[in-house]
Scaffold this motif. Structure first.
Motif, mmCIF file in Angstrom:
data_model
loop_
_atom_site.group_PDB
_atom_site.id
_atom_site.type_symbol
_atom_site.label_atom_id
_atom_site.label_comp_id
_atom_site.label_asym_id
_atom_site.label_seq_id
_atom_site.Cartn_x
_atom_site.Cartn_y
_atom_site.Cartn_z
ATOM 1 N N LYS A 266 0.849 -1.196 0.000
ATOM 2 C CA LYS A 266 0.000 0.000 0.000
ATOM 3 C C LYS A 266 0.881 1.241 0.000
ATOM 4 C CE LYS A 266 -3.871 -2.291 0.455
ATOM 5 N NZ LYS A 266 -4.897 -2.372 -0.509
ATOM 6 N N GLU A 267 0.413 2.285 -0.640
ATOM 7 C CA GLU A 267 1.218 3.493 -0.784
ATOM 8 C C GLU A 267 0.888 4.585 0.221
ATOM 9 O OE1 GLU A 267 1.139 4.759 -4.834
ATOM 10 O OE2 GLU A 267 1.769 2.797 -5.559
ATOM 11 N N ASN A 268 -0.217 4.511 0.884
ATOM 12 C CA ASN A 268 -0.625 5.580 1.811
ATOM 13 C C ASN A 268 -0.307 5.205 3.259
ATOM 14 O OD1 ASN A 268 -2.530 3.575 1.907
ATOM 15 N ND2 ASN A 268 -4.273 4.932 2.138
ATOM 16 N N LEU A 269 0.970 5.027 3.541
ATOM 17 C CA LEU A 269 1.410 4.628 4.877
ATOM 18 C C LEU A 269 2.091 5.787 5.588
ATOM 19 C CD1 LEU A 269 2.935 1.203 3.913
ATOM 20 C CD2 LEU A 269 0.828 1.556 5.180
ATOM 21 N N ASN A 270 2.000 5.776 6.887
ATOM 22 C CA ASN A 270 2.684 6.757 7.715
ATOM 23 C C ASN A 270 4.167 6.386 7.750
ATOM 24 O OD1 ASN A 270 3.901 7.647 10.267
ATOM 25 N ND2 ASN A 270 1.884 8.501 10.682
ATOM 26 N N LEU A 271 5.017 7.317 7.359
ATOM 27 C CA LEU A 271 6.455 7.047 7.281
ATOM 28 C C LEU A 271 7.044 6.637 8.623
ATOM 29 C CD1 LEU A 271 8.947 6.944 5.513
ATOM 30 C CD2 LEU A 271 9.265 9.379 5.937
ATOM 31 N N SER A 272 6.579 7.226 9.708
ATOM 32 C CA SER A 272 7.128 6.861 11.014
ATOM 33 C C SER A 272 6.760 5.423 11.375
ATOM 34 C CB SER A 272 6.675 7.837 12.101
ATOM 35 O OG SER A 272 5.290 7.784 12.288
ATOM 36 N N SER A 273 5.584 4.968 10.971
ATOM 37 C CA SER A 273 5.204 3.569 11.222
ATOM 38 C C SER A 273 6.060 2.619 10.403
ATOM 39 C CB SER A 273 3.727 3.339 10.886
ATOM 40 O OG SER A 273 2.897 4.061 11.755
ATOM 41 N N VAL A 274 6.305 2.972 9.151
ATOM 42 C CA VAL A 274 7.155 2.147 8.294
ATOM 43 C C VAL A 274 8.554 2.065 8.896
ATOM 44 C CG1 VAL A 274 8.226 1.942 6.012
ATOM 45 C CG2 VAL A 274 5.826 2.641 6.211
ATOM 46 N N ASN A 275 9.091 3.191 9.330
ATOM 47 C CA ASN A 275 10.423 3.190 9.940
ATOM 48 C C ASN A 275 10.457 2.393 11.234
ATOM 49 O OD1 ASN A 275 12.122 4.442 8.110
ATOM 50 N ND2 ASN A 275 11.518 6.472 8.759
ATOM 51 N N GLN A 276 9.386 2.434 11.999
ATOM 52 C CA GLN A 276 9.330 1.653 13.233
ATOM 53 C C GLN A 276 9.439 0.161 12.907
ATOM 54 O OE1 GLN A 276 6.184 2.925 15.802
ATOM 55 N NE2 GLN A 276 6.536 1.319 17.291
ATOM 56 N N VAL A 277 8.793 -0.269 11.849
ATOM 57 C CA VAL A 277 8.863 -1.671 11.427
ATOM 58 C C VAL A 277 10.261 -1.991 10.894
ATOM 59 C CG1 VAL A 277 8.005 -3.341 9.737
ATOM 60 C CG2 VAL A 277 6.398 -1.865 10.972
ATOM 61 N N LEU A 278 10.783 -1.124 10.037
ATOM 62 C CA LEU A 278 12.100 -1.381 9.447
ATOM 63 C C LEU A 278 13.221 -1.382 10.481
ATOM 64 C CD1 LEU A 278 11.877 0.660 6.122
ATOM 65 C CD2 LEU A 278 11.727 -1.824 6.417
ATOM 66 N N LYS A 279 13.052 -0.653 11.569
ATOM 67 C CA LYS A 279 14.068 -0.633 12.625
ATOM 68 C C LYS A 279 14.256 -2.013 13.247
ATOM 69 C CE LYS A 279 13.826 4.210 13.867
ATOM 70 N NZ LYS A 279 13.469 5.206 14.874
ATOM 71 N N MET A 280 13.257 -2.879 13.133
ATOM 72 C CA MET A 280 13.379 -4.251 13.640
ATOM 73 C C MET A 280 14.514 -4.983 12.908
ATOM 74 S SD MET A 280 11.046 -4.862 16.004
ATOM 75 C CE MET A 280 10.918 -6.638 15.984
ATOM 76 N N PHE A 281 14.850 -4.507 11.700
ATOM 77 C CA PHE A 281 15.895 -5.128 10.896
ATOM 78 C C PHE A 281 17.108 -4.218 10.734
ATOM 79 C CE2 PHE A 281 11.737 -6.550 9.057
ATOM 80 C CZ PHE A 281 11.741 -7.802 9.645
ATOM 81 N N GLY A 282 17.156 -3.128 11.501
ATOM 82 C CA GLY A 282 18.286 -2.219 11.429
ATOM 83 C C GLY A 282 18.267 -1.304 10.216
ATOM 84 N N HIS A 283 17.081 -1.016 9.683
ATOM 85 C CA HIS A 283 16.951 -0.171 8.500
ATOM 86 C C HIS A 283 15.938 0.946 8.759
ATOM 87 C CE1 HIS A 283 19.105 -2.854 5.722
ATOM 88 N NE2 HIS A 283 18.602 -3.827 6.469
ATOM 89 N N THR A 284 16.014 1.988 7.932
ATOM 90 C CA THR A 284 15.001 3.042 7.918
ATOM 91 C C THR A 284 14.836 3.522 6.473
ATOM 92 O OG1 THR A 284 16.597 4.812 8.295
ATOM 93 C CG2 THR A 284 15.495 3.909 10.248
ATOM 94 N N VAL A 285 13.736 4.208 6.229
ATOM 95 C CA VAL A 285 13.489 4.818 4.930
ATOM 96 C C VAL A 285 14.035 6.222 4.978
ATOM 97 C CG1 VAL A 285 11.686 5.654 3.371
ATOM 98 C CG2 VAL A 285 11.404 3.461 4.520
ATOM 99 N N GLY A 286 14.717 6.619 3.929
ATOM 100 C CA GLY A 286 15.256 7.959 3.857
ATOM 101 C C GLY A 286 15.502 8.368 2.418
ATOM 102 N N PRO A 287 15.891 9.599 2.209
ATOM 103 C CA PRO A 287 16.133 10.062 0.852
ATOM 104 C C PRO A 287 17.324 9.356 0.209
ATOM 105 C CG PRO A 287 16.709 11.764 2.445
ATOM 106 C CD PRO A 287 16.125 10.628 3.209
ATOM 107 N N VAL A 288 17.161 9.025 -1.061
ATOM 108 C CA VAL A 288 18.207 8.368 -1.822
ATOM 109 C C VAL A 288 18.376 9.121 -3.132
ATOM 110 C CG1 VAL A 288 18.883 6.223 -2.979
ATOM 111 C CG2 VAL A 288 17.618 6.117 -0.832
ATOM 112 N N SER A 289 19.600 9.406 -3.502
ATOM 113 C CA SER A 289 19.872 10.103 -4.749
ATOM 114 C C SER A 289 19.485 9.221 -5.939
ATOM 115 C CB SER A 289 21.355 10.448 -4.823
ATOM 116 O OG SER A 289 21.642 11.033 -6.059
ATOM 117 N N GLU A 290 18.877 9.835 -6.935
ATOM 118 C CA GLU A 290 18.469 9.083 -8.132
ATOM 119 C C GLU A 290 19.448 9.285 -9.283
ATOM 120 O OE1 GLU A 290 14.396 9.144 -9.347
ATOM 121 O OE2 GLU A 290 13.768 9.796 -7.370
ATOM 122 N N LYS A 291 20.699 9.490 -9.005
ATOM 123 C CA LYS A 291 21.724 9.718 -10.035
ATOM 124 C C LYS A 291 21.790 8.610 -11.034
ATOM 125 C CE LYS A 291 24.656 12.569 -7.193
ATOM 126 N NZ LYS A 291 25.929 12.732 -6.578
#
Length: 65
Positions: free
Chosen positions: A40-65
């Protein structure tokens, strides 16, 4: 599917956790895990990051070079 959905579902299954067990461990509602795994695309970013932190990851900006 999207890469985050694939990643979360694969890692959760590696831990042998149900969606409900994983949601409890991550401290989020079950519906958050379901929405992430369904891509799903309409997710709260802080909730997604809370889940990803379980694996030592977070969502953040990435250069599209």
């Amino acid at each position: 599917m999207n890469p985050i959905a694939d990643f979360v579902k694969k890692r959760r299954k590696q831990l042998k956790l149900t969606q409900e067990e994983f949601a409890l461990s991550a401290g989020v509602a079950l519906v958050v895990i379901r929405k992430i795994e369904q891509g799903k695309e309409n997710l709260n970013l802080s909730s997604v990051n809370q889940v990803l932190k379980m694996f030592g990851h977070t969502v953040g900006p990435v250069s599209e070079k």
